[in-house]
Write a protein that holds these residues in place. Structure first.
Motif, PDB file in Angstrom:
ATOM      1  N   PRO A 505       0.791  -1.241   0.000  1.00 57.48           N
ATOM      2  CA  PRO A 505       0.000   0.000   0.000  1.00 57.48           C
ATOM      3  C   PRO A 505       0.817   1.283   0.000  1.00 57.48           C
ATOM      4  CG  PRO A 505       0.035  -0.940   2.194  1.00 57.48           C
ATOM      5  CD  PRO A 505       0.727  -1.939   1.305  1.00 57.48           C
ATOM      6  N   THR A 506       2.143   1.195   0.190  1.00 63.05           N
ATOM      7  CA  THR A 506       2.937   2.423   0.258  1.00 63.05           C
ATOM      8  C   THR A 506       4.137   2.444  -0.680  1.00 63.05           C
ATOM      9  OG1 THR A 506       4.157   1.529   2.153  1.00 63.05           O
ATOM     10  CG2 THR A 506       2.299   2.983   2.639  1.00 63.05           C
ATOM     11  N   VAL A 507       4.583   1.295  -1.148  1.00 60.22           N
ATOM     12  CA  VAL A 507       5.788   1.232  -1.976  1.00 60.22           C
ATOM     13  C   VAL A 507       5.413   0.974  -3.436  1.00 60.22           C
ATOM     14  CG1 VAL A 507       7.958   0.017  -2.420  1.00 60.22           C
ATOM     15  CG2 VAL A 507       7.221   0.437  -0.066  1.00 60.22           C
ATOM     16  N   TYR A 508       5.940   1.808  -4.317  1.00 60.65           N
ATOM     17  CA  TYR A 508       5.783   1.652  -5.768  1.00 60.65           C
ATOM     18  C   TYR A 508       7.133   1.164  -6.285  1.00 60.65           C
ATOM     19  CZ  TYR A 508       3.616   2.838 -10.309  1.00 60.65           C
ATOM     20  OH  TYR A 508       3.039   2.792 -11.558  1.00 60.65           O
ATOM     21  N   ALA A 509       7.158  -0.036  -6.886  1.00 55.43           N
ATOM     22  CA  ALA A 509       8.430  -0.598  -7.350  1.00 55.43           C
ATOM     23  C   ALA A 509       8.227  -1.313  -8.682  1.00 55.43           C
ATOM     24  CB  ALA A 509       8.995  -1.571  -6.315  1.00 55.43           C
ATOM     25  N   PHE A 510       9.204  -1.171  -9.573  1.00 56.11           N
ATOM     26  CA  PHE A 510       9.155  -1.868 -10.854  1.00 56.11           C
ATOM     27  C   PHE A 510      10.562  -1.961 -11.419  1.00 56.11           C
ATOM     28  CE2 PHE A 510       8.259   2.641 -11.644  1.00 56.11           C
ATOM     29  CZ  PHE A 510       9.130   2.981 -12.675  1.00 56.11           C
ATOM     30  N   THR A 511      10.729  -2.818 -12.419  1.00 52.44           N
ATOM     31  CA  THR A 511      12.003  -2.935 -13.121  1.00 52.44           C
ATOM     32  C   THR A 511      11.800  -2.625 -14.595  1.00 52.44           C
ATOM     33  OG1 THR A 511      11.704  -5.314 -13.526  1.00 52.44           O
ATOM     34  CG2 THR A 511      12.942  -4.664 -11.553  1.00 52.44           C
ATOM     35  N   ARG A 512      12.899  -2.160 -15.210  1.00 50.04           N
ATOM     36  CA  ARG A 512      12.968  -1.957 -16.660  1.00 50.04           C
ATOM     37  C   ARG A 512      14.188  -2.733 -17.154  1.00 50.04           C
ATOM     38  NH1 ARG A 512      10.813   2.353 -18.825  1.00 50.04           N
ATOM     39  NH2 ARG A 512      10.797   0.975 -20.654  1.00 50.04           N
ATOM     40  N   SER A 513      14.005  -3.610 -18.124  1.00 47.66           N
ATOM     41  CA  SER A 513      15.083  -4.502 -18.550  1.00 47.66           C
ATOM     42  C   SER A 513      15.250  -4.480 -20.057  1.00 47.66           C
ATOM     43  CB  SER A 513      14.788  -5.939 -18.100  1.00 47.66           C
ATOM     44  OG  SER A 513      14.653  -6.004 -16.697  1.00 47.66           O
ATOM     45  N   LEU A 514      16.539  -4.434 -20.479  1.00 51.24           N
ATOM     46  CA  LEU A 514      16.852  -4.441 -21.910  1.00 51.24           C
ATOM     47  C   LEU A 514      18.282  -4.950 -22.102  1.00 51.24           C
ATOM     48  CD1 LEU A 514      15.989  -3.574 -24.849  1.00 51.24           C
ATOM     49  CD2 LEU A 514      17.180  -1.414 -24.371  1.00 51.24           C
ATOM     50  N   ALA A 515      18.433  -5.986 -22.907  1.00 48.59           N
ATOM     51  CA  ALA A 515      19.744  -6.462 -23.371  1.00 48.59           C
ATOM     52  C   ALA A 515      20.757  -6.607 -22.233  1.00 48.59           C
ATOM     53  CB  ALA A 515      20.283  -5.511 -24.429  1.00 48.59           C
ATOM     54  N   GLY A 516      20.333  -7.238 -21.146  1.00 54.24           N
ATOM     55  CA  GLY A 516      21.256  -7.509 -20.061  1.00 54.24           C
ATOM     56  C   GLY A 516      21.355  -6.427 -19.012  1.00 54.24           C
ATOM     57  N   THR A 517      20.724  -5.279 -19.240  1.00 51.57           N
ATOM     58  CA  THR A 517      20.698  -4.198 -18.251  1.00 51.57           C
ATOM     59  C   THR A 517      19.323  -4.151 -17.602  1.00 51.57           C
ATOM     60  OG1 THR A 517      22.332  -2.847 -19.404  1.00 51.57           O
ATOM     61  CG2 THR A 517      20.843  -1.709 -17.898  1.00 51.57           C
ATOM     62  N   THR A 518      19.291  -4.094 -16.273  1.00 51.62           N
ATOM     63  CA  THR A 518      18.031  -4.000 -15.543  1.00 51.62           C
ATOM     64  C   THR A 518      18.107  -2.828 -14.573  1.00 51.62           C
ATOM     65  OG1 THR A 518      17.647  -6.379 -15.675  1.00 51.62           O
ATOM     66  CG2 THR A 518      16.395  -5.171 -14.027  1.00 51.62           C
ATOM     67  N   LEU A 519      17.071  -1.995 -14.613  1.00 55.29           N
ATOM     68  CA  LEU A 519      16.925  -0.903 -13.658  1.00 55.29           C
ATOM     69  C   LEU A 519      15.845  -1.272 -12.652  1.00 55.29           C
ATOM     70  CD1 LEU A 519      16.815   2.193 -16.062  1.00 55.29           C
ATOM     71  CD2 LEU A 519      18.811   1.280 -14.878  1.00 55.29           C
ATOM     72  N   LEU A 520      16.099  -0.983 -11.382  1.00 48.64           N
ATOM     73  CA  LEU A 520      15.081  -1.102 -10.348  1.00 48.64           C
ATOM     74  C   LEU A 520      14.684   0.303  -9.916  1.00 48.64           C
ATOM     75  CD1 LEU A 520      13.413  -2.598  -8.113  1.00 48.64           C
ATOM     76  CD2 LEU A 520      15.446  -2.345  -6.655  1.00 48.64           C
ATOM     77  N   VAL A 521      13.391   0.593  -9.947  1.00 51.79           N
ATOM     78  CA  VAL A 521      12.857   1.855  -9.428  1.00 51.79           C
ATOM     79  C   VAL A 521      11.996   1.515  -8.224  1.00 51.79           C
ATOM     80  CG1 VAL A 521      11.482   3.901  -9.942  1.00 51.79           C
ATOM     81  CG2 VAL A 521      12.817   2.805 -11.767  1.00 51.79           C
ATOM     82  N   VAL A 522      12.300   2.107  -7.090  1.00 48.90           N
ATOM     83  CA  VAL A 522      11.559   1.837  -5.868  1.00 48.90           C
ATOM     84  C   VAL A 522      11.283   3.158  -5.173  1.00 48.90           C
ATOM     85  CG1 VAL A 522      13.711   1.375  -4.603  1.00 48.90           C
ATOM     86  CG2 VAL A 522      11.540   0.479  -3.726  1.00 48.90           C
ATOM     87  N   ALA A 523      10.019   3.361  -4.743  1.00 48.13           N
ATOM     88  CA  ALA A 523       9.620   4.674  -4.214  1.00 48.13           C
ATOM     89  C   ALA A 523       8.621   4.505  -3.073  1.00 48.13           C
ATOM     90  CB  ALA A 523       9.005   5.524  -5.314  1.00 48.13           C
ATOM     91  N   ASN A 524       8.733   5.381  -2.100  1.00 48.37           N
ATOM     92  CA  ASN A 524       7.870   5.411  -0.924  1.00 48.37           C
ATOM     93  C   ASN A 524       6.828   6.519  -1.100  1.00 48.37           C
ATOM     94  OD1 ASN A 524       6.690   5.561   1.593  1.00 48.37           O
ATOM     95  ND2 ASN A 524       8.566   6.124   2.687  1.00 48.37           N
ATOM     96  N   PHE A 525       5.554   6.158  -1.208  1.00 52.30           N
ATOM     97  CA  PHE A 525       4.468   7.124  -1.350  1.00 52.30           C
ATOM     98  C   PHE A 525       3.863   7.451   0.012  1.00 52.30           C
ATOM     99  CE2 PHE A 525       4.699   6.587  -5.843  1.00 52.30           C
ATOM    100  CZ  PHE A 525       3.862   7.523  -6.456  1.00 52.30           C
ATOM    101  N   SER A 526       4.708   7.692   0.997  1.00 61.99           N
ATOM    102  CA  SER A 526       4.189   8.041   2.319  1.00 61.99           C
ATOM    103  C   SER A 526       5.191   8.912   3.052  1.00 61.99           C
ATOM    104  CB  SER A 526       3.906   6.777   3.138  1.00 61.99           C
ATOM    105  OG  SER A 526       5.087   6.263   3.724  1.00 61.99           O
ATOM    106  N   GLY A 527       4.719   9.507   4.147  1.00 61.94           N
ATOM    107  CA  GLY A 527       5.573  10.365   4.953  1.00 61.94           C
ATOM    108  C   GLY A 527       6.263   9.660   6.089  1.00 61.94           C
ATOM    109  N   ASP A 528       6.256   8.334   6.086  1.00 60.98           N
ATOM    110  CA  ASP A 528       6.918   7.546   7.122  1.00 60.98           C
ATOM    111  C   ASP A 528       8.003   6.668   6.494  1.00 60.98           C
ATOM    112  OD1 ASP A 528       5.153   8.367   9.260  1.00 60.98           O
ATOM    113  OD2 ASP A 528       3.633   7.079   8.324  1.00 60.98           O
ATOM    114  N   PRO A 529       9.048   6.360   7.248  1.00 59.56           N
ATOM    115  CA  PRO A 529      10.025   5.379   6.740  1.00 59.56           C
ATOM    116  C   PRO A 529       9.336   4.029   6.556  1.00 59.56           C
ATOM    117  CG  PRO A 529      10.867   6.563   8.666  1.00 59.56           C
ATOM    118  CD  PRO A 529       9.413   6.880   8.578  1.00 59.56           C
ATOM    119  N   VAL A 530       9.633   3.351   5.460  1.00 59.52           N
ATOM    120  CA  VAL A 530       9.001   2.050   5.208  1.00 59.52           C
ATOM    121  C   VAL A 530      10.014   1.085   4.605  1.00 59.52           C
ATOM    122  CG1 VAL A 530       6.692   3.034   4.849  1.00 59.52           C
ATOM    123  CG2 VAL A 530       8.210   2.698   2.901  1.00 59.52           C
TER     124      VAL A 530
END
Length: 578
Positions: A505-530
């Motif tokens: 309910p608070t973390v937005y995370a996804f990966t983007r992958s191409l030709a052996g390279t993978t990016l991880l994007v991870v984000a907190n949609f809240s005002g508290d540490p999670v």
């Protein structure tokens, strides 16, 4: 002049970042309180420094300004308050000199009632242009002009019936928006040819594409009929005029007659309220030759209840992830996404999706990171790169937008509590995005030496371009970094998209992958540490840290923890190769 853009090649528009300018509110060069073309010219270096590839210019055509320029009275001129065609040519040259492109707003579902086409249509019921618009007699058995005698029960988007009675002829004309915005009849081939000729005229002048206003409404289902009653006696006709039976035919004809065969690819984005993922695949499939991408409204309707736009509900991140994820998956094989948080019709992103108080800077950066790392072409609305916020409107007299003004008047006249109506208007009114751009902390935020046409947000002394452009920790600098990453990393443009943690309910995370390279994007949609329990968190913690809105995290201990701990509104991007 040949365009040398950061985003070049046959699919340049996939690598591009688009910046929308609302000319009335961007920069005023002559002190009349209204932005203009020469004001935009004076600020082009700001956009070049930001790193964007395309400027989308909201309407600058001659207009009575009933709907702030979306009611056009001459498609091949410039509204005098904005300048002249000569000013426009200078602006276009300045954009091209800086390696950017310029996209015009195309508004051809309707014109102004002061456009010569409609003036002639209205004046002569037997004339050749009568059928250029939708004219109908009163409902059978009812007197023309009587209450409820409109040809259909459709409601206008700007309150009241979608039909206006014309006493001179005893007939009604259709206007899905303001009564001063009569709908063009695209069933008439002469209308289509006139529109195509106008579009070719602008392209020959050097513009690089079109954003097409409510373009999926140009095909109406015949015969025109009532929609389901939604409130009072008025009904919702959207199923009868959104994505109508000839819409694909019309767009394919437009492509063939306007865009085909040109040496440079012309950017086309269709604004399409109510469009589904399945329809968008058809519209944006390159083999079908319709449009490059569509603007859809699903994700900006998630905080609205069954009562419509002004029935405001708390936004749930789970709903946002499900919506954006569905569009990413639906257009993964064919078609293309447009990516946006806000525009001239939406409230400010940081106020709607983030925290415009204590964590304004952090959440504005987080929103930029998440949006721009999705698959699709991202759009930045003026001031978004500064983290501009919604406005504390004090009363109904502070609003200028016709939608907001009409809604307040009709709701209060219908017995609604004025305070409750204002409470609904404040967070979602289109005027939130239309207050002047914040250039510095001088009077009127450096927008004008005169009194602005709408009041400046009072927080401009703290939030403005001058305070941010040279600050490496500012929202502006973060947008620059996100744009630069998009230009440099092929996985951002062409990589596969995989949603992670769909039920968090608070973390937005996804990966983007191409030709052996993978990016991880991870984000907190809240005002508290999670904690962010992404798969392989320990390996990601040891991967290359590419971008974030907080200082780079310390190296992971050995062994690394099973989750990534995110600070309030934190976003991180990691990269692994191989």
């Amino acid at each position: 002049m040949a365009v040398v853009s950061r985003a070049s090649g046959p699919d340049w528009w996939k690598r591009a970042v688009v910046y929308q300018i609302y000319p009335r509110s961007f920069a005023d060069s002559d002190g009349d309180g209204i932005g203009d073309l020469r004001g935009i010219i004076s600020r082009l270096d700001h956009l070049a420094r930001l790193g964007v590839d395309v400027i989308w210019l909201s309407p600058v055509y001659p207009s009575p300004q009933d709907d702030n320029g979306y009611d056009i009275s001459d498609y091949q001129g410039i509204e005098p308050v904005f300048g002249t065609l000569s000013d426009f040519d200078e602006l276009l040259a300045g954009v091209h000199d800086r390696g950017m492109r310029l996209v015009m707003d195309l508004v051809v579902n309707h014109t102004s009632d002061e456009h010569p086409w409609f003036v002639e249509s209205r004046a002569d019921p037997a004339g050749p242009r009568r059928d250029w618009y939708w004219w109908r007699g009163a409902r059978p058995g009812m007197a023309p002009g009587a209450p409820g005698a409109e040809p259909t029960n459709w409601a206008s988007f700007f309150s009241g019936p979608a039909w206006e009675f014309d006493e001179a002829s005893g007939e009604y004309y259709l206007h899905l928006f303001s009564r001063k915005q009569p709908d063009l009849n695209w069933e008439n081939p002469d209308v289509r040819q006139a529109v195509y000729a106008m579009m070719r005229w602008w392209l020959d002048r050097g513009v690089d594409g079109f954003r097409m206003d409510v373009i999926n409404m140009i095909s109406k289902q015949l015969p025109l009929a009532d929609g389901p009653v939604t409130h009072g006696v008025l009904g919702d006709g959207s199923a009868l005029f959104q994505c109508g039976p000839r819409i694909h035919e019309f767009l394919q004809e437009m492509h063939e007659q306007v865009f085909a065969g040109r040496p440079e690819h012309v950017l086309t984005v269709g604004e399409m309220p109510g469009v589904t993922v399945e329809e968008a695949v058809l519209f944006t499939d390159p083999q079908r030759r319709e449009v490059d991408m569509v603007f859809q409204f699903e994700h900006v309707s998630l905080d609205q209840g069954p009562g419509g736009k002004w029935d405001i509900r708390p936004l749930r991140l789970l709903d946002l992830k499900a919506s954006l994820g569905r569009w990413q998956a639906g257009l993964a094989e064919r078609g293309w996404n447009s990516l946006y948080w806000d525009n001239h019709d939406q409230p400010r992103a940081v106020s709607r999706f983030g925290d415009d108080g204590r964590y304004r800077t952090e959440s504005a950066k987080m929103l930029a990171t998440v949006l721009h790392l999705h698959r699709g072409t991202p759009y930045i609305y003026q001031g978004e790169e500064l983290g501009m916020t919604n406005v504390p409107f004090a009363g109904p007299e502070d609003f200028r937008d016709i939608e907001s003004v009409n809604y307040y008047a009709s709701a209060v006249a219908g017995g609604a509590d004025p305070a409750a109506v204002l409470a609904a208007l404040r967070p979602l009114s289109r005027d939130n995005a239309r207050t002047p751009m914040h250039w510095d902390d001088s009077p009127a935020a450096g927008f004008s030496t005169g009194e602005p046409w709408i009041a400046v947000n009072p927080n401009y002394p703290q939030i403005n371009a001058r305070a941010q452009v040279d600050d490496p920790d500012s929202v502006f600098s973060h947008y620059r970094a996100v744009i630069a990453l998009r230009h440099a990393e092929p996985a951002v443009v062409d990589g596969d998209f995989t949603m992670l943690l769909p039920d968090d309910p608070t973390v937005y995370a996804f990966t983007r992958s191409l030709a052996g390279t993978t990016l991880l994007v991870v984000a907190n949609f809240s005002g508290d540490p999670v904690p962010a329990p992404v798969p392989e968190a320990a390996q990601w913690a040891a991967a290359e840290f590419v971008l974030g809105n907080y200082p780079a995290p310390d190296p992971a201990p050995d062994p690394a923890p099973p989750t990534l701990l995110l600070a309030p509104w934190e976003a991180r991007v990691y990269r692994r190769v191989g």
